[in-house]
Each structure stands twice: as structure tokens, then as C-alpha cells.
Motif scaffolding. Structure first.
Motif, mmCIF file in Angstrom:
data_model
loop_
_atom_site.group_PDB
_atom_site.id
_atom_site.type_symbol
_atom_site.label_atom_id
_atom_site.label_comp_id
_atom_site.label_asym_id
_atom_site.label_seq_id
_atom_site.Cartn_x
_atom_site.Cartn_y
_atom_site.Cartn_z
ATOM 1 N N HIS A 52 57.068 57.423 -16.758
ATOM 2 C CA HIS A 52 55.959 57.158 -16.104
ATOM 3 C C HIS A 52 56.411 56.398 -14.646
ATOM 4 O O HIS A 52 55.461 55.696 -14.102
ATOM 5 C CB HIS A 52 54.986 56.495 -16.801
ATOM 6 N N SER A 53 57.658 56.442 -14.201
ATOM 7 C CA SER A 53 57.951 55.336 -13.114
ATOM 8 C C SER A 53 57.345 55.580 -11.768
ATOM 9 O O SER A 53 57.022 54.926 -11.117
ATOM 10 C CB SER A 53 59.486 55.671 -12.935
ATOM 11 N N GLN A 54 56.753 56.998 -11.748
ATOM 12 C CA GLN A 54 55.824 57.393 -10.567
ATOM 13 C C GLN A 54 54.558 56.561 -10.553
ATOM 14 O O GLN A 54 54.064 56.406 -9.295
ATOM 15 C CB GLN A 54 55.301 58.990 -10.465
ATOM 16 N N ARG A 55 53.929 55.898 -11.452
ATOM 17 C CA ARG A 55 52.851 55.326 -11.564
ATOM 18 C C ARG A 55 53.037 53.765 -11.802
ATOM 19 O O ARG A 55 51.855 53.101 -11.962
ATOM 20 C CB ARG A 55 51.826 55.868 -12.487
ATOM 21 N N VAL A 56 54.172 53.344 -12.048
ATOM 22 C CA VAL A 56 54.460 52.116 -12.511
ATOM 23 C C VAL A 56 55.114 51.395 -11.216
ATOM 24 O O VAL A 56 56.261 51.841 -10.919
ATOM 25 C CB VAL A 56 55.021 51.950 -13.820
ATOM 26 N N SER A 57 54.584 50.434 -10.760
ATOM 27 C CA SER A 57 54.967 49.682 -9.383
ATOM 28 C C SER A 57 56.208 49.003 -9.745
ATOM 29 O O SER A 57 56.971 48.900 -8.935
ATOM 30 C CB SER A 57 53.956 49.006 -8.789
ATOM 31 N N THR A 58 56.118 48.284 -10.656
ATOM 32 C CA THR A 58 57.238 47.075 -11.029
ATOM 33 C C THR A 58 57.559 47.402 -12.630
ATOM 34 O O THR A 58 56.602 47.386 -13.396
ATOM 35 C CB THR A 58 57.100 45.799 -10.794
ATOM 36 N N PHE A 59 58.794 47.430 -12.915
ATOM 37 C CA PHE A 59 59.076 47.535 -14.275
ATOM 38 C C PHE A 59 60.406 46.812 -14.441
ATOM 39 O O PHE A 59 61.425 47.156 -13.956
ATOM 40 C CB PHE A 59 59.224 48.857 -14.855
ATOM 41 N N PHE A 60 60.659 45.900 -15.357
ATOM 42 C CA PHE A 60 61.924 45.314 -16.003
ATOM 43 C C PHE A 60 61.860 44.908 -17.109
ATOM 44 O O PHE A 60 60.762 44.609 -17.963
ATOM 45 C CB PHE A 60 62.416 44.373 -14.799
ATOM 46 N N SER A 61 63.057 44.866 -17.821
ATOM 47 C CA SER A 61 63.394 44.513 -19.099
ATOM 48 C C SER A 61 64.377 43.557 -19.521
ATOM 49 O O SER A 61 65.314 43.553 -19.086
ATOM 50 C CB SER A 61 63.453 45.743 -19.966
ATOM 51 N N GLU A 62 63.931 42.511 -19.998
ATOM 52 C CA GLU A 62 65.003 41.117 -20.233
ATOM 53 C C GLU A 62 64.258 40.290 -21.062
ATOM 54 O O GLU A 62 62.942 40.126 -21.301
ATOM 55 C CB GLU A 62 65.004 40.297 -18.909
#
Length: 250
Positions: A52-62
Motif C-alpha cells: 500500500h506504499s502509494q497511500r502510506v506517506s512514511t513507513f519503517f520497521s524497527e
């Protein structure tokens, strides 16, 4: 129009997060910033968010130190005019929620707006079992353990910066402690919107049975005392008869 930043903290939420992502993406507001902060999931959550990256402005996983640490990471990166939080297993009640919130906050020059939350069981998403009414909240009722329903609470970003981040030494009541600080320190212009803004799944950390309830009330008591609010456990427990009525009036 005011721009919303919506923060979703997630951990191993593969079974629910797609509905939350679609809920934000379907909002009629033309400029929604959606930040998804994942705690290092290993169940496929990351792949779903990436799809869904086109509609998610920021994503990170840690890895993080819990939900309030994740929320703080989102706050540091948010750029909107006001902030809201949507849990990974929750959805907005309808597609016009954020548009309505933005318009109302702008037209009435508000710092804070909040509404109601409806609870449903994960196996019966169409059946509402309880409505949390935020109408009962007033700043002078914080000592009784009342707060607006957190997923239905929207706060101007500059007020978040003035108030400070969520405290990560709370497991369940970090949002309550923030609300206590916010209303005691900032004297915000606020409004209650008498409608359901979010449909929330039962079974999260704050609705996970009697052990969670005991911990929540202990943390609410500590949050009040840390902020100089005189209260006691009897005061805090006095809200539960009202909560029983919420089940009956759903």
C-alpha cells in the motif's frame, strides 16, 4: 483545509492492518499523511504495508519499547496540522471522518476535537457491542479517570510539541497521562463531536480482560499523582457503573 497526520503503530498485525490502511486511504480528505510505525513484525505485516506504499506517506520497521515509543516516533516525523492515531486493528466509521474533523477544527479554531468510538468483536465486525461516549469527558473529570476515546481524539501538532511526547514508562495509560498533561498545561480550545468516528476492535491492550483493567487503573492513579491531580482509587473506579450502561445502550 487543515492537513491531518494519522499515525498507526503496528506489531504483528498482518490479520488486521490492511483494513486500517484501506480505511485511511478511502478518506475523502484530499491530503492525508499516513505514517505507519512497525515494531519489527515477523508475520508479514511489513509486506502488507509495502503493498500500500502509494497511500502510506512514511513507513519503517524497527524494534521499539512499546506502543508509546512507536507513537512518539510517528510524532517526530509527522508534518500535518493536526494529529490522530488509528490502531492497526481499527477503522474509521465512514469515509468523511477526517474531512469533517479538519473542517470543524478550522472553522471553529480548535486545538482539540474528539468524538466517540464504537467497539466490535473481531469475529463479528458488523456488530457493535459497545459505544464509548466521550461526551462525559471534561478536564475536571480527569481525577475520576475520564478521558476522550483516544482513537477519536485529534490534537493540533504544535500543541503536541508544546506538551511533550508520550511517556514510555506507561504500558496502557500513556494516552491518559498525555491527556492529563495536555488539558492541565495548555488550556486548549476543545470541542466534542457527538458521533462515532472510529470502530475499534475489542481485545487490544486496554480492553484485554481484568488484568489489563487492574493495570490500567493503577497507571491512571499514577498519572494523576504525577501531574498533581488529587484522586484516589475509589474515584477512579466510580466510572465503571457508567461503562456498564454503555453495553446496554449500544
Amino acid at each position: 483545509m487543515l492537513k491531518p497526520s494519522i499515525i498507526t503503530a503496528a506489531f504483528n498485525a498482518a490479520s488486521t492492518i490492511e483494513a486500517a490502511l484501506r480505511s485511511v486511504a478511502s478518506q475523502t480528505h484530499p491530503d492525508v499523511e499516513h505514517l505507519v510505525i512497525d515494531g519489527g513484525s515477523n508475520d508479514g505485516t511489513q509486506a502488507i504495508v509495502t503493498s500500500h506504499s502509494q497511500r502510506v506517506s512514511t513507513f519503517f520497521s524497527e524494534p521499539d519499547r512499546g506502543i508509546y515509543d512507536a507513537m512518539n516516533k510517528g510524532l517526530m516525523r509527522a508534518s500535518g496540522d493536526f494529529i490522530g492515531f488509528l490502531n492497526a486493528d481499527d477503522v474509521y466509521a465512514h469515509a468523511d471522518v477526517l474531512n469533517r474533523v479538519a473542517q470543524t477544527m478550522e472553522q471553529q479554531n480548535l486545538d482539540v476535537l474528539y468524538g466517540d468510538v464504537a467497539f466490535y468483536r473481531s469475529d463479528e465486525p458488523g456488530k457493535i457491542v459497545r459505544r464509548y461516549s466521550s461526551a462525559r469527558f471534561r478536564p475536571d473529570r480527569i481525577a475520576w479517570g475520564w478521558m476522550p476515546a483516544h482513537p477519536g481524539l485529534f490534537v493540533k501538532r504544535d500543541l503536541f510539541l508544546k506538551t511533550g511526547p508520550f511517556r514510555t514508562d506507561f504500558r496502557i495509560a500513556g494516552d491518559f497521562e498525555f491527556v492529563a498533561r495536555l488539558f492541565l498545561q495548555q488550556n486548549p480550545r476543545y470541542l466534542y463531536l457527538p458521533e462515532v468516528l472510529v470502530n475499534m476492535s475489542l481485545g487490544g491492550v486496554s480492553t484485554g480482560g481484568w488484568r489489563s483493567t487492574v493495570l490500567l487503573n493503577k497507571e491512571v492513579l499514577r498519572a494523576c499523582r504525577d501531574n498533581g491531580i488529587q484522586t484516589n482509587m475509589l474515584k477512579i473506579l466510580s466510572k465503571y457503573p457508567v461503562k456498564v450502561l454503555e453495553h446496554l445502550r449500544k
